[in-house]
Design a protein around this motif. Structure first.
Motif, PDB file in Angstrom:
ATOM      1  N   ARG A 166      15.609 -23.501  27.558  1.00 41.40           N
ATOM      2  CA  ARG A 166      14.345 -23.453  26.815  1.00 41.40           C
ATOM      3  C   ARG A 166      14.394 -22.369  25.763  1.00 41.40           C
ATOM      4  O   ARG A 166      15.179 -21.428  25.859  1.00 41.40           O
ATOM      5  N   ASN A 168      11.766 -19.949  22.952  1.00 37.50           N
ATOM      6  CA  ASN A 168      10.513 -19.566  22.291  1.00 37.50           C
ATOM      7  C   ASN A 168      10.887 -19.069  20.902  1.00 37.50           C
ATOM      8  O   ASN A 168      11.784 -18.224  20.784  1.00 37.50           O
ATOM      9  N   ILE A 195      13.385 -24.182  14.056  1.00 33.12           N
ATOM     10  CA  ILE A 195      12.552 -24.945  15.004  1.00 33.12           C
ATOM     11  C   ILE A 195      13.073 -26.382  15.084  1.00 33.12           C
ATOM     12  O   ILE A 195      13.254 -26.947  16.169  1.00 33.12           O
ATOM     13  N   LEU A 199      14.725 -28.449  18.357  1.00 34.10           N
ATOM     14  CA  LEU A 199      14.250 -29.749  18.838  1.00 34.10           C
ATOM     15  C   LEU A 199      15.383 -30.772  18.822  1.00 34.10           C
ATOM     16  O   LEU A 199      15.576 -31.523  19.781  1.00 34.10           O
ATOM     17  N   PRO A 205      10.708 -27.205  26.845  1.00 32.42           N
ATOM     18  CA  PRO A 205       9.896 -27.303  25.635  1.00 32.42           C
ATOM     19  C   PRO A 205      10.314 -26.245  24.624  1.00 32.42           C
ATOM     20  O   PRO A 205      10.919 -25.247  24.983  1.00 32.42           O
ATOM     21  N   VAL A 206       9.990 -26.503  23.353  1.00 30.02           N
ATOM     22  CA  VAL A 206      10.111 -25.460  22.331  1.00 30.02           C
ATOM     23  C   VAL A 206       8.724 -24.851  22.194  1.00 30.02           C
ATOM     24  O   VAL A 206       7.771 -25.544  21.845  1.00 30.02           O
ATOM     25  N   LYS A 207       8.630 -23.563  22.506  1.00 26.97           N
ATOM     26  CA  LYS A 207       7.337 -22.884  22.370  1.00 26.97           C
ATOM     27  C   LYS A 207       7.356 -22.047  21.108  1.00 26.97           C
ATOM     28  O   LYS A 207       8.381 -21.440  20.785  1.00 26.97           O
ATOM     29  N   LEU A 208       6.235 -22.029  20.409  1.00 23.88           N
ATOM     30  CA  LEU A 208       6.133 -21.218  19.192  1.00 23.88           C
ATOM     31  C   LEU A 208       5.203 -20.050  19.467  1.00 23.88           C
ATOM     32  O   LEU A 208       4.084 -20.244  19.942  1.00 23.88           O
ATOM     33  N   ALA A 228       2.398 -27.006  15.392  1.00 22.87           N
ATOM     34  CA  ALA A 228       3.158 -27.117  16.649  1.00 22.87           C
ATOM     35  C   ALA A 228       2.982 -28.510  17.259  1.00 22.87           C
ATOM     36  O   ALA A 228       3.956 -29.150  17.674  1.00 22.87           O
ATOM     37  N   ARG A 231       4.979 -31.322  15.743  1.00 22.08           N
ATOM     38  CA  ARG A 231       6.412 -31.304  16.051  1.00 22.08           C
ATOM     39  C   ARG A 231       6.705 -31.487  17.532  1.00 22.08           C
ATOM     40  O   ARG A 231       7.864 -31.453  17.953  1.00 22.08           O
ATOM     41  N   CYS A 233       5.798 -29.231  19.772  1.00 17.48           N
ATOM     42  CA  CYS A 233       6.027 -27.890  20.325  1.00 17.48           C
ATOM     43  C   CYS A 233       4.749 -27.380  20.991  1.00 17.48           C
ATOM     44  O   CYS A 233       3.679 -27.935  20.781  1.00 17.48           O
ATOM     45  N   GLU A 234       4.876 -26.313  21.791  1.00 18.98           N
ATOM     46  CA  GLU A 234       3.698 -25.690  22.415  1.00 18.98           C
ATOM     47  C   GLU A 234       3.399 -24.385  21.696  1.00 18.98           C
ATOM     48  O   GLU A 234       4.265 -23.515  21.619  1.00 18.98           O
TER      49      GLU A 234
END
Ligand code: SAM
Ligand code: SF4
Length: 377
Positions: A166, A168, A195, A199, A205-208, A228, A231, A233-234
């Motif tokens: 994962r 961030n 980012i 992905l 998940p990709v968290k921002l 987010a 895309r 993302c969270e």
């Protein structure tokens, strides 16, 4: 219009007797038995009964950006190279932590992707498993990374192949000029490319992460959230903490978690998601999901009572809290040729000194000497 949502501070746990962790395997009665290296050890419990399962490792104090809330524009006294832990030293400490119950490792910095051997670090840590005599024997450690994203187009796929699960990625604004002012580098397009690379490489998940700042990006809370969501993302909003190199943080100026939620609630329906556990973010479904947003209200709704984190700096000092004033020198322990018992003992010494809470806003609170970039966020 969404309904209003309020934070429930996590209560501090009361001091209690440390719970015994998984039992040690009794060594065979052989006087010359080799030293234990991989057996499960008792859990890492502090004086308040908090069990530590999450290790944050800073890979470097250097960075490719200079965010206002984290680093000065120039004049940073870098850690001398020979003080930085090598990858085998880091893996050895991590292995001792895993033997004592750590199951999550997050790589951070500084900018962790500036470390030339970051893929080797990930590969070494991805091999770690819960010991054979632990209740969850063989379970792999969950490996994640916090990054400014700039190097992800170059390295994301190799990190995934090496075992990274994962990521961030920090992005505080979608406005190029603001980004350049805030980070003192004109690199917004590269973060967005990072980012997309994360992905594409299958990190999930990709968290921002965005630190909310008054008069800087507090008018972008909704735009960042939509960015987010589009895309997949969270989005995570973080209250700014007193960890800046310039020591100019001001509680009165801070955009707090409640204010962030109020802005979001004017735009989305927010539904709290499940139990927070030891996670720092309070999570909400956006418009009934599946997208979520998280708010990390470290200052106004501290989650110290359920904290399960311990931090290793790039130069090998263990910190029980972002705001700790004491550190435990693990580098000397490792470099002295000490055995795993000594590393385990040092981990416990550090946690024995862990305070109940970070103490921001309390009389006598002092910001740590190391800035965030040198601690590892
Ligand atoms: N360079 C990487 C990055 O920016 O994601 C990793 C290190 S950075 C110190 C980790 C996280 O800490 C980032 O999300 C950053 O926004 C956050 N951070 C840094 N200084 C902060 C502060 N004073 N208050 C709150 N969060 C901060
Ligand atoms: Fe670098 Fe991350 Fe600090 Fe920004 S927050 S200066 S990207 S370490």
């Amino acid at each position: 219009m969404g309904r209003s949502v309020t934070f429930l501070p996590v209560p501090l746990v009361r001091p209690q007797e440390p719970e015994p962790g998984p039992a040690l395997v009794a060594p065979e009665p052989a006087p010359a038995a080799p030293r234990r290296t991989a057996g499960a050890r008792p859990a890492l419990v502090d004086g308040f009964g908090r069990v530590h399962r999450d290790l944050r490792i800073s890979l470097t104090d250097r960075c490719s950006l200079r965010c206002l809330y984290c680093m000065p524009a120039e004049g940073v006294p870098w850690l001398p190279k020979d003080t930085l832990l090598t990858t085998p030293e880091m893996a050895r400490i991590a292995r001792a932590a895993v033997a004592a119950g750590v199951r999550e490792i997050r790589l951070t910095g500084g900018e962790p992707l500036l470390r030339p051997d970051v893929v080797d670090v990930v590969a070494a840590l991805a091999e770690l498993r819960a010991p054979d005599d632990a209740p969850d024997a063989g379970t792999p450690v969950e490996l994640s990374l916090t990054t400014n994203g700039l190097a992800l187009p170059r390295v994301a796929q190799r990190l995934v192949d090496a075992g990274l699960a994962r990521v961030n990625i920090s992005i505080d604004t979608l406005d190029r000029e603001r980004f350049a002012t805030l980070t003192r580098r004109d690199r917004l397009d590269d973060v967005i490319a990072g980012i997309d690379a994360a992905l594409a490489a299958g990190l999930a998940p990709v968290k921002l992460n965005a630190v909310a700042m008054r008069g800087v990006n507090d008018d972008e809370i909704v735009a960042l959230t939509r960015f987010a969501v589009e895309r997949g993302c969270e989005m995570r909003f973080i209250e700014q903490m007193p960890l800046d190199a310039g020591h100019v943080w001001d509680r009165v100026e801070m955009v707090d978690g409640q204010e962030i939620l109020d802005v979001l609630a004017r735009e989305f329906t927010l539904t709290p998601v499940g139990e927070r556990g030891a996670a720092p973010a309070e999570k909400f479904l956006l418009d009934d999901g599946p997208a979520t947003v998280g708010v990390i209200a470290s200052v106004t709704a501290p989650f110290c009572g359920s904290c399960d984190r311990v931090r290793l700096t790039a130069d090998g000092y263990l910190r029980s809290c972002l705001f700790a004033r004491e550190e435990t020198d693990l580098r000397s322990v490792v470099r002295s040729g000490a055995d795993d018992d000594a590393i385990d003992a040092a981990l416990r010494t550090c946690l024995a000194g862990k305070k109940a809470g970070h103490g921001i806003g309390e009389p006598g609170f002092e910001q740590p000497d190391r800035p965030m970039s040198a601690i590892g966020g």
